[in-house]
Design a protein around this motif. Structure first.
Motif, PDB file in Angstrom:
ATOM      1  N   THR A  42      33.108  51.410  33.962  1.00  0.00           N
ATOM      2  CA  THR A  42      33.838  50.234  33.487  1.00  0.00           C
ATOM      3  C   THR A  42      34.061  49.255  34.635  1.00  0.00           C
ATOM      4  OG1 THR A  42      34.921  51.527  31.769  1.00  0.00           O
ATOM      5  CG2 THR A  42      35.984  49.456  32.390  1.00  0.00           C
ATOM      6  N   TYR A  43      34.371  49.769  35.810  1.00  0.00           N
ATOM      7  CA  TYR A  43      34.548  48.905  36.978  1.00  0.00           C
ATOM      8  C   TYR A  43      33.250  48.162  37.297  1.00  0.00           C
ATOM      9  CZ  TYR A  43      34.811  47.356  41.760  1.00  0.00           C
ATOM     10  OH  TYR A  43      34.740  46.584  42.889  1.00  0.00           O
ATOM     11  N   LEU A  44      32.128  48.884  37.300  1.00  0.00           N
ATOM     12  CA  LEU A  44      30.837  48.242  37.588  1.00  0.00           C
ATOM     13  C   LEU A  44      30.562  47.095  36.620  1.00  0.00           C
ATOM     14  CD1 LEU A  44      28.444  51.273  38.235  1.00  0.00           C
ATOM     15  CD2 LEU A  44      29.411  49.711  39.943  1.00  0.00           C
ATOM     16  N   VAL A  45      30.776  47.360  35.355  1.00  0.00           N
ATOM     17  CA  VAL A  45      30.514  46.354  34.327  1.00  0.00           C
ATOM     18  C   VAL A  45      31.468  45.168  34.484  1.00  0.00           C
ATOM     19  CG1 VAL A  45      30.519  45.918  31.841  1.00  0.00           C
ATOM     20  CG2 VAL A  45      29.541  48.035  32.728  1.00  0.00           C
ATOM     21  N   GLY A  46      32.734  45.444  34.671  1.00  0.00           N
ATOM     22  CA  GLY A  46      33.720  44.376  34.815  1.00  0.00           C
ATOM     23  C   GLY A  46      33.488  43.534  36.054  1.00  0.00           C
ATOM     24  N   GLU A  47      33.188  44.177  37.163  1.00  0.00           N
ATOM     25  CA  GLU A  47      32.947  43.449  38.414  1.00  0.00           C
ATOM     26  C   GLU A  47      31.681  42.598  38.311  1.00  0.00           C
ATOM     27  OE1 GLU A  47      33.858  42.212  42.301  1.00  0.00           O
ATOM     28  OE2 GLU A  47      35.070  43.261  40.824  1.00  0.00           O
ATOM     29  N   THR A  48      30.662  43.140  37.685  1.00  0.00           N
ATOM     30  CA  THR A  48      29.426  42.375  37.494  1.00  0.00           C
ATOM     31  C   THR A  48      29.681  41.161  36.610  1.00  0.00           C
ATOM     32  OG1 THR A  48      28.094  44.372  37.765  1.00  0.00           O
ATOM     33  CG2 THR A  48      27.036  42.515  36.685  1.00  0.00           C
ATOM     34  N   ALA A  49      30.395  41.351  35.530  1.00  0.00           N
ATOM     35  CA  ALA A  49      30.700  40.241  34.619  1.00  0.00           C
ATOM     36  C   ALA A  49      31.537  39.179  35.328  1.00  0.00           C
ATOM     37  CB  ALA A  49      31.434  40.755  33.383  1.00  0.00           C
ATOM     38  N   PHE A  50      32.537  39.611  36.085  1.00  0.00           N
ATOM     39  CA  PHE A  50      33.376  38.671  36.825  1.00  0.00           C
ATOM     40  C   PHE A  50      32.540  37.850  37.800  1.00  0.00           C
ATOM     41  CE2 PHE A  50      35.703  37.796  40.754  1.00  0.00           C
ATOM     42  CZ  PHE A  50      36.689  36.956  40.277  1.00  0.00           C
ATOM     43  N   ARG A  51      31.655  38.521  38.524  1.00  0.00           N
ATOM     44  CA  ARG A  51      30.829  37.818  39.510  1.00  0.00           C
ATOM     45  C   ARG A  51      29.853  36.850  38.836  1.00  0.00           C
ATOM     46  NH1 ARG A  51      30.220  40.201  44.744  1.00  0.00           N
ATOM     47  NH2 ARG A  51      31.895  41.666  45.129  1.00  0.00           N
ATOM     48  N   HIS A  52      29.329  37.227  37.685  1.00  0.00           N
ATOM     49  CA  HIS A  52      28.425  36.318  36.962  1.00  0.00           C
ATOM     50  C   HIS A  52      29.172  35.089  36.461  1.00  0.00           C
ATOM     51  CE1 HIS A  52      24.667  38.436  37.092  1.00  0.00           C
ATOM     52  NE2 HIS A  52      25.222  39.549  36.658  1.00  0.00           N
ATOM     53  N   ALA A  65      28.504  31.204  37.598  1.00  0.00           N
ATOM     54  CA  ALA A  65      28.201  30.157  36.614  1.00  0.00           C
ATOM     55  C   ALA A  65      29.175  28.984  36.754  1.00  0.00           C
ATOM     56  CB  ALA A  65      28.263  30.726  35.203  1.00  0.00           C
ATOM     57  N   ARG A  66      30.424  29.274  37.038  1.00  0.00           N
ATOM     58  CA  ARG A  66      31.424  28.209  37.165  1.00  0.00           C
ATOM     59  C   ARG A  66      31.293  27.438  38.480  1.00  0.00           C
ATOM     60  NH1 ARG A  66      35.912  32.120  34.960  1.00  0.00           N
ATOM     61  NH2 ARG A  66      35.608  31.780  32.749  1.00  0.00           N
ATOM     62  N   TYR A  67      30.930  28.158  39.525  1.00  0.00           N
ATOM     63  CA  TYR A  67      30.835  27.551  40.856  1.00  0.00           C
ATOM     64  C   TYR A  67      29.452  27.875  41.448  1.00  0.00           C
ATOM     65  CZ  TYR A  67      35.797  27.834  39.902  1.00  0.00           C
ATOM     66  OH  TYR A  67      37.026  27.746  39.300  1.00  0.00           O
ATOM     67  N   PRO A  68      28.399  27.238  40.932  1.00  0.00           N
ATOM     68  CA  PRO A  68      27.036  27.630  41.302  1.00  0.00           C
ATOM     69  C   PRO A  68      26.693  27.458  42.780  1.00  0.00           C
ATOM     70  CG  PRO A  68      27.036  25.640  39.946  1.00  0.00           C
ATOM     71  CD  PRO A  68      28.434  26.128  40.002  1.00  0.00           C
ATOM     72  N   HIS A  69      27.426  26.657  43.506  1.00  0.00           N
ATOM     73  CA  HIS A  69      27.079  26.447  44.916  1.00  0.00           C
ATOM     74  C   HIS A  69      27.858  27.353  45.863  1.00  0.00           C
ATOM     75  CE1 HIS A  69      24.596  23.158  43.718  1.00  0.00           C
ATOM     76  NE2 HIS A  69      25.610  22.569  43.087  1.00  0.00           N
ATOM     77  N   GLN A  70      28.784  28.133  45.353  1.00  0.00           N
ATOM     78  CA  GLN A  70      29.599  28.978  46.222  1.00  0.00           C
ATOM     79  C   GLN A  70      29.007  30.350  46.523  1.00  0.00           C
ATOM     80  OE1 GLN A  70      33.595  29.121  44.836  1.00  0.00           O
ATOM     81  NE2 GLN A  70      34.068  27.050  45.530  1.00  0.00           N
ATOM     82  N   THR A  84      24.402  37.129  49.958  1.00  0.00           N
ATOM     83  CA  THR A  84      25.058  38.442  49.984  1.00  0.00           C
ATOM     84  C   THR A  84      25.816  38.688  48.689  1.00  0.00           C
ATOM     85  OG1 THR A  84      25.242  38.380  52.385  1.00  0.00           O
ATOM     86  CG2 THR A  84      26.725  39.870  51.225  1.00  0.00           C
ATOM     87  N   ASP A  85      26.509  37.663  48.187  1.00  0.00           N
ATOM     88  CA  ASP A  85      27.222  37.797  46.913  1.00  0.00           C
ATOM     89  C   ASP A  85      26.248  38.134  45.788  1.00  0.00           C
ATOM     90  OD1 ASP A  85      29.691  37.165  48.049  1.00  0.00           O
ATOM     91  OD2 ASP A  85      29.457  35.016  47.628  1.00  0.00           O
ATOM     92  N   ARG A  86      25.118  37.447  45.760  1.00  0.00           N
ATOM     93  CA  ARG A  86      24.134  37.697  44.695  1.00  0.00           C
ATOM     94  C   ARG A  86      23.551  39.103  44.803  1.00  0.00           C
ATOM     95  NH1 ARG A  86      22.745  32.567  46.349  1.00  0.00           N
ATOM     96  NH2 ARG A  86      20.806  33.321  47.284  1.00  0.00           N
ATOM     97  N   ARG A  87      23.245  39.544  46.025  1.00  0.00           N
ATOM     98  CA  ARG A  87      22.693  40.899  46.193  1.00  0.00           C
ATOM     99  C   ARG A  87      23.728  41.960  45.828  1.00  0.00           C
ATOM    100  NH1 ARG A  87      20.248  38.556  50.898  1.00  0.00           N
ATOM    101  NH2 ARG A  87      21.901  39.457  52.168  1.00  0.00           N
ATOM    102  N   THR A  88      24.981  41.717  46.152  1.00  0.00           N
ATOM    103  CA  THR A  88      26.043  42.667  45.796  1.00  0.00           C
ATOM    104  C   THR A  88      26.186  42.762  44.281  1.00  0.00           C
ATOM    105  OG1 THR A  88      27.220  42.228  47.855  1.00  0.00           O
ATOM    106  CG2 THR A  88      28.499  43.205  46.057  1.00  0.00           C
TER     107      THR A  88
END
Length: 169
Positions: A45-55, A59-64, A68-72
């Motif tokens: 559940t943590y993996l799924v939630g963290e992935t969704a949060f990061r996506h 999407a909201r801040y595409p330049h930030q 490393t964030d994308r690979r994580t």
């Protein structure tokens, strides 16, 4: 650091599962499976939630997001597949354990003895599969973390020996 921490959690779950020689049809195994299925479900559940949060954040801040964030984010998403497979294997192990608890109440005979042997081997196989998937998940996360390590620092060149220091004394 995050990926190594999550990998450690997967290894801990795997370490709490019994080894093949320790697997028997008893309430102790049921308790272990209960605990580790809960831990694994929370971690998945943590993996799924963290992935969704990061996506959503990307999407909201595409330049930030950085590389490393994308690979994580990708590593966390990739880890969900073997973690889900480990959870499925533990679910199958619970079924096998239930079968083993029911078989002694069947009429005695060679058919029941074979069924007990088959169910026990299936239980051992499912737990071994779960352990393997958990190890695979941890390895995947560690590998992703290690490739994200800081770039190698350049080593300063050694100073050229001076004529005075190169003399033999």
């Amino acid at each position: 650091m995050l990926l190594h921490d999550v990998a450690d959690r997967f290894n801990t779950i795997a370490d709490h599962l019994p080894l093949p020689g320790q697997i028997g049809p008893g309430p102790a195994l049921g308790e272990v499976l209960d605990d580790e299925v809960r831990h694994l479900a929370r971690l998945l559940t943590y993996l799924v939630g963290e992935t969704a949060f990061r996506h959503r954040a990307a999407a909201r801040y595409p330049h930030q997001p950085t590389a490393t964030d994308r690979r994580t984010t990708l590593a966390l998403a990739r880890a969900a597949q073997p973690a889900g497979a480990a959870l499925a294997a533990l679910g199958a192990a619970v079924h096998c354990l239930g079968r083993l608890a029911d078989l002694p109440h069947q009429p005695p005979g060679p058919a029941r003895d074979r069924a007990i042997t088959i169910a026990h081997q299936a239980l051992v196989d499912r737990i071994a599969t779960a352990r393997g998937r958990l190890a695979q998940t941890a390895k995947l996360l560690r590998s992703a973390a290690d490739t994200q390590a800081a770039p190698a620092a350049t080593v300063p060149a050694a100073p050229a020996p001076s004529p005075a220091s190169s003399r033999i004394r």
